[in-house]
Design a protein around this motif. Structure first.
Motif, PDB file in Angstrom:
ATOM      1  N   GLU A 114      24.096  15.133  28.248  1.00 52.20           N
ATOM      2  CA  GLU A 114      23.035  15.710  28.945  1.00 52.20           C
ATOM      3  C   GLU A 114      21.410  15.389  28.382  1.00 52.20           C
ATOM      4  OE1 GLU A 114      23.555  19.774  30.502  1.00 52.20           O
ATOM      5  OE2 GLU A 114      21.516  20.005  30.198  1.00 52.20           O
ATOM      6  N   ILE A 115      21.712  15.906  27.204  1.00 51.64           N
ATOM      7  CA  ILE A 115      20.221  15.625  26.620  1.00 51.64           C
ATOM      8  C   ILE A 115      19.760  14.313  26.702  1.00 51.64           C
ATOM      9  CG2 ILE A 115      20.881  15.819  24.071  1.00 51.64           C
ATOM     10  CD1 ILE A 115      18.789  17.825  23.920  1.00 51.64           C
ATOM     11  N   PHE A 116      20.687  13.260  26.284  1.00 53.65           N
ATOM     12  CA  PHE A 116      19.905  11.925  26.115  1.00 53.65           C
ATOM     13  C   PHE A 116      19.883  11.148  27.578  1.00 53.65           C
ATOM     14  CE2 PHE A 116      21.319  12.427  21.799  1.00 53.65           C
ATOM     15  CZ  PHE A 116      20.187  11.865  21.124  1.00 53.65           C
ATOM     16  N   PHE A 117      20.563  11.641  28.463  1.00 53.41           N
ATOM     17  CA  PHE A 117      20.395  11.302  29.753  1.00 53.41           C
ATOM     18  C   PHE A 117      19.122  11.673  30.693  1.00 53.41           C
ATOM     19  CE2 PHE A 117      24.711   9.128  29.864  1.00 53.41           C
ATOM     20  CZ  PHE A 117      24.128   7.917  29.884  1.00 53.41           C
ATOM     21  N   GLU A 118      19.132  13.296  30.477  1.00 53.22           N
ATOM     22  CA  GLU A 118      18.237  13.924  30.953  1.00 53.22           C
ATOM     23  C   GLU A 118      17.081  14.257  30.280  1.00 53.22           C
ATOM     24  OE1 GLU A 118      19.880  17.343  33.049  1.00 53.22           O
ATOM     25  OE2 GLU A 118      21.572  16.191  33.627  1.00 53.22           O
ATOM     26  N   GLU A 119      16.727  14.720  29.028  1.00 58.34           N
ATOM     27  CA  GLU A 119      15.635  14.930  28.387  1.00 58.34           C
ATOM     28  C   GLU A 119      15.283  13.766  27.821  1.00 58.34           C
ATOM     29  OE1 GLU A 119      14.313  17.822  27.633  1.00 58.34           O
ATOM     30  OE2 GLU A 119      12.599  16.917  26.420  1.00 58.34           O
ATOM     31  N   TYR A 120      15.927  12.674  27.401  1.00 58.26           N
ATOM     32  CA  TYR A 120      15.393  11.701  26.591  1.00 58.26           C
ATOM     33  C   TYR A 120      15.414  10.280  27.591  1.00 58.26           C
ATOM     34  CZ  TYR A 120      14.909  14.341  22.604  1.00 58.26           C
ATOM     35  OH  TYR A 120      14.740  15.275  21.544  1.00 58.26           O
ATOM     36  N   GLU A 121      15.889  10.527  28.730  1.00 55.43           N
ATOM     37  CA  GLU A 121      15.803   9.447  29.901  1.00 55.43           C
ATOM     38  C   GLU A 121      16.424   8.344  29.410  1.00 55.43           C
ATOM     39  OE1 GLU A 121      11.867  10.141  31.226  1.00 55.43           O
ATOM     40  OE2 GLU A 121      12.668  10.755  32.998  1.00 55.43           O
ATOM     41  N   CYS A 122      17.876   8.156  28.836  1.00 55.10           N
ATOM     42  CA  CYS A 122      18.294   6.957  28.219  1.00 55.10           C
ATOM     43  C   CYS A 122      18.772   6.075  29.486  1.00 55.10           C
ATOM     44  CB  CYS A 122      19.464   7.170  27.639  1.00 55.10           C
ATOM     45  SG  CYS A 122      19.024   7.473  25.710  1.00 55.10           S
ATOM     46  N   GLN A 123      18.412   4.668  29.422  1.00 55.69           N
ATOM     47  CA  GLN A 123      18.855   3.762  30.419  1.00 55.69           C
ATOM     48  C   GLN A 123      20.453   3.435  30.062  1.00 55.69           C
ATOM     49  OE1 GLN A 123      18.110   3.104  33.112  1.00 55.69           O
ATOM     50  NE2 GLN A 123      19.624   1.859  33.369  1.00 55.69           N
ATOM     51  N   SER A 124      20.809   2.986  28.732  1.00 54.67           N
ATOM     52  CA  SER A 124      22.206   2.740  28.246  1.00 54.67           C
ATOM     53  C   SER A 124      22.370   3.526  26.945  1.00 54.67           C
ATOM     54  CB  SER A 124      22.406   1.344  27.938  1.00 54.67           C
ATOM     55  OG  SER A 124      22.112   0.637  29.062  1.00 54.67           O
ATOM     56  N   THR A 376      25.688   3.898  31.806  1.00 51.87           N
ATOM     57  CA  THR A 376      24.156   3.831  31.983  1.00 51.87           C
ATOM     58  C   THR A 376      23.833   5.196  32.757  1.00 51.87           C
ATOM     59  OG1 THR A 376      24.734   2.931  34.287  1.00 51.87           O
ATOM     60  CG2 THR A 376      24.425   1.300  32.377  1.00 51.87           C
ATOM     61  N   LYS A 377      22.554   5.058  32.977  1.00 49.66           N
ATOM     62  CA  LYS A 377      22.067   6.393  33.782  1.00 49.66           C
ATOM     63  C   LYS A 377      22.443   6.560  35.156  1.00 49.66           C
ATOM     64  CE  LYS A 377      17.572   8.669  33.595  1.00 49.66           C
ATOM     65  NZ  LYS A 377      17.663   9.685  34.454  1.00 49.66           N
ATOM     66  N   GLU A 378      22.589   5.099  35.683  1.00 46.71           N
ATOM     67  CA  GLU A 378      23.233   5.447  37.124  1.00 46.71           C
ATOM     68  C   GLU A 378      24.552   6.070  37.072  1.00 46.71           C
ATOM     69  OE1 GLU A 378      21.410   2.305  35.653  1.00 46.71           O
ATOM     70  OE2 GLU A 378      19.667   3.196  36.738  1.00 46.71           O
ATOM     71  N   GLU A 379      25.328   5.237  36.107  1.00 47.58           N
ATOM     72  CA  GLU A 379      26.603   5.749  36.162  1.00 47.58           C
ATOM     73  C   GLU A 379      26.752   7.326  35.871  1.00 47.58           C
ATOM     74  OE1 GLU A 379      29.569   2.351  34.322  1.00 47.58           O
ATOM     75  OE2 GLU A 379      28.129   3.307  32.914  1.00 47.58           O
ATOM     76  N   TYR A 380      25.970   7.801  35.099  1.00 43.92           N
ATOM     77  CA  TYR A 380      25.854   9.229  34.658  1.00 43.92           C
ATOM     78  C   TYR A 380      25.481  10.083  36.043  1.00 43.92           C
ATOM     79  CZ  TYR A 380      24.188  13.651  33.011  1.00 43.92           C
ATOM     80  OH  TYR A 380      23.696  15.153  32.691  1.00 43.92           O
ATOM     81  N   GLU A 381      24.415   9.432  36.711  1.00 39.83           N
ATOM     82  CA  GLU A 381      23.899  10.198  37.980  1.00 39.83           C
ATOM     83  C   GLU A 381      25.091  10.173  39.086  1.00 39.83           C
ATOM     84  OE1 GLU A 381      20.250   8.261  38.540  1.00 39.83           O
ATOM     85  OE2 GLU A 381      19.202   9.540  36.876  1.00 39.83           O
TER      86      GLU A 381
ATOM     87  N   LYS B  74       7.940  12.470  32.820  1.00 34.95           N
ATOM     88  CA  LYS B  74       8.895  13.736  32.773  1.00 34.95           C
ATOM     89  C   LYS B  74       8.348  14.607  31.767  1.00 34.95           C
ATOM     90  CE  LYS B  74      13.455  15.036  32.323  1.00 34.95           C
ATOM     91  NZ  LYS B  74      13.364  15.155  30.730  1.00 34.95           N
ATOM     92  N   LYS B  75       8.294  15.837  32.088  1.00 38.85           N
ATOM     93  CA  LYS B  75       7.861  17.234  31.261  1.00 38.85           C
ATOM     94  C   LYS B  75       8.935  17.213  30.234  1.00 38.85           C
ATOM     95  CE  LYS B  75       4.942  20.581  30.113  1.00 38.85           C
ATOM     96  NZ  LYS B  75       5.249  20.427  28.533  1.00 38.85           N
TER      97      LYS B  75
END
Ligand SMILES: [Zn+2]
Ligand SMILES: [Zn+2]
Lengths: 394, 160
Positions: A114-124, A376-381, B74-75
């Motif tokens: 969660e934290i890497f995809f949502e907070e840090y917005e990882c692509q892969s 990937t972020k797409e897969e996560y979403e 993003k915030k």
């Protein structure tokens, strides 16, 4: 679309090894420290280098018993690591490899995803055990079939057999002795025998690093340490840092009383080898477990017999405790003595035991199948956290 | 928790009274003492936070600094948010693992079993191999001198 570099974070419980695959890694203390001498600020990660007086440091660590439990602390240290002050990155553009402990708990794994995809917005994202990276490093340089990876770190020592590149889970063993137990035990015995250093974890950790070695013949070294005068080739003095002229302490020969140099010292005698000995005999300090070499044999006996030969020929050691002089030779001697004669035994210590897994990350990024290991972020979403449990073999 | 003595030579005044010396720690107390010693090896700090009263987190650089980069819109959520969001104790995590990985291999099963070799014994005072056991408390010692130090310092003084 493959990128030309990736960001690798070997997120250890004591130090994080961090950097781009195109550069050398930075070794960053994975903690926040507070100094008695400076009321104004906490020191995050490598900021501790700016602290003039490191006596009585107070530690705030994200990890407990080898697992990430203090998320506010971890988030603060990560924010520091990913900022301009340390090693800035935009995870939108660059894949991330991050390590996690073996048998990491489900809710910590979910939190990582969660934290890497949502907070840090990882692509892969590739979440992986550090021992997997170490094994990859070893296998790519040795072209071998099976490996026993010994990761002797801060919280514990893991023995992990790999068969044809895959961890053999039934053979994984953990000895609950790592660098932290050694430092704490050294603090305890020095405080009782000489000088109260219970508040000086940071300094005593350096005393350990600078003074200790792994004995090849423990009882014989005990006899040497009992001797007086020049026959005792083990006893030394450790000059403590005073943070005015000495920033880091050092080991020196015992001087005669009349040439006292007026420095504050600790006498290091049987402590020099009795401390690392706990890795090989945890019961010396009341931890009722096998030591490293006995555990290696225990792990081997859980592995399929047809792979015994290859496993014994490819034992690799890394992690901070592998820096002790004598560590490799002791493991080799003990395994050689315990294994059947007709097997060859090979034990290798990583050239840099601290960054060995990180370097493995660099190599796995060049694997033609690298992106198939990632999520990937797409897969996560689309598929959520459940997919992460399938994809990552933690 | 201050059972540690600064210097051995400061301890003469602390000689255990004769009455105490006849006391013998029972088995349960000895086990408790041994367990506490092992637990102490897990501690991060042995002193209090020197600045616990100060709120320092305001000075902490935020990842939000890199918001200056145009790619990051993003915030950022605060460290405190994640503390509350993912808060679980180590004991809770181990308990949950029973559901997540009910069968071995798992965290608990991976623990190395007890050694097949006999325990070795070292003097509680000087750390050299020891042959004797203190009758009141069960600690090990190697010689009369070390026994004296042990009786003067730790023998029955630990609050077990
Ligand atoms: Zn003794
Ligand atoms: Zn006693």
């Amino acid at each position: 679309m493959p990128e030309t570099s990736c960001y690798i974070l070997d997120n250890g419980a004591y130090t994080a090894k961090v950097g781009f695959s195109t550069m050398e890694p930075k070794v960053v203390p994975n903690c926040i420290m507070k100094a008695k001498s400076e009321r104004r600020r906490p020191f995050i990660g490598s900021q501790i280098d700016e602290c003039r007086d490191a006596s009585g440091l107070f530690y705030i660590l994200p990890f407990q018993k080898g697992f990430l439990v203090n998320w506010d602390t971890q988030k603060t240290v990560w924010d520091y690591m990913f900022s301009k002050e340390c090693c800035p990155v935009n995870f939108n553009e660059i894949p991330l490899i991050i390590t996690e402990p073996l048998f990491n708990f489900a809710s910590i794994q979910e939190a990582m995803t969660e934290i890497f995809f949502e907070e840090y917005e990882c692509q892969s994202l590739l979440r992986i055990n550090a021992t997997d990276l170490a094994e990859y490093n070893y296998r790519k340089t040795h072209k071998n079939v099976c490996t026993i990876v010994v990761d002797s770190g801060y919280s514990y020592t893991y023995i992990v057999p790999y068969i044809k590149g895959k961890k053999f889970r039934d053979g994984i063993r953990r000895v609950d002795v790592g660098g932290k137990v050694l430092t704490n035990h050294l603090k305890e015995v020095l405080s009782y025998r000489q000088l109260n250093v219970m508040d000086e974890t940071y300094v005593i950790n350096q005393v350990k690093e600078d003074s200790c070695f792994v004995s090849m013949d423990f009882m014989n070294d005990m006899e040497i340490a009992r001797k007086k005068g020049s026959e005792n080739t083990i006893v030394k003095d450790y000059v403590l840092p005073d943070y005015t002229t000495i920033r880091r302490g050092y080991l020196r020969d015992v001087v005669r009383p009349d040439e006292d140099l007026e420095q504050q010292t600790l006498r290091m005698n049987n402590e020099r080898f009795a401390i690392p000995e706990l890795l090989f005999h945890p019961s010396d300090v009341g931890i009722q477990q096998m030591g490293i070499t006995e555990t290696i044999m225990h792990s081997l006996n859980a592995c399929p017999e047809e792979h015994m030969e290859s496993l014994l020929e490819n034992i690799v050691l890394y992690g901070g405790n592998a820096l002790f002089p004598g560590f490799r030779d002791r493991v080799y001697n003990d395994v050689r003595a315990a294994a059947l004669d007709h097997y060859d035994v090979n034990v290798t210590v990583a050239e840099n035991p601290i960054t060995y897994a990180w370097e493995g990350g660099k190599m796995i990024f060049r694997d033609p199948d690298f992106y198939s290991f990632c999520m990937t972020k797409e897969e996560y979403e689309e598929e959520g956290k459940a997919l992460a449990f399938e994809r990552f073999d933690i | 928790m201050k059972q540690f003595l600064l210097h051995l030579d400061e301890t003469e005044s602390g000689r255990v009274k004769d009455a105490d010396r006849r006391k013998v720690l029972d088995d349960a107390a000895r086990k408790r003492r041994a367990r506490k010693a092992v637990e102490a090896l897990e501690q991060d700090n042995f002193h209090e936070d020197p600045h616990a009263d100060l709120v320092m987190s305001k000075k902490v650089p935020k990842f939000a600094d890199s918001n200056e980069k145009p790619t990051r819109k993003k915030k950022s959520k605060s460290a405190e948010y994640y503390k509350l969001r993912f808060r679980k104790t180590f004991a809770q995590l181990v308990e949950e693992d029973v559901n997540f990985r009910p069968d071995p291999p798992n965290y608990l099963s991976a623990q190395a079993p007890p050694s097949k070799f006999p325990d070795r014994h070292f003097c509680a005072v000087c750390g050299f191999p020891s042959n004797y056991t203190c009758i009141p408390c069960g600690a090990r010692y190697c010689c009369v001198r070390c026994l004296g130090t042990h009786l003067d310092t730790r023998c029955l003084k630990w609050t077990a």
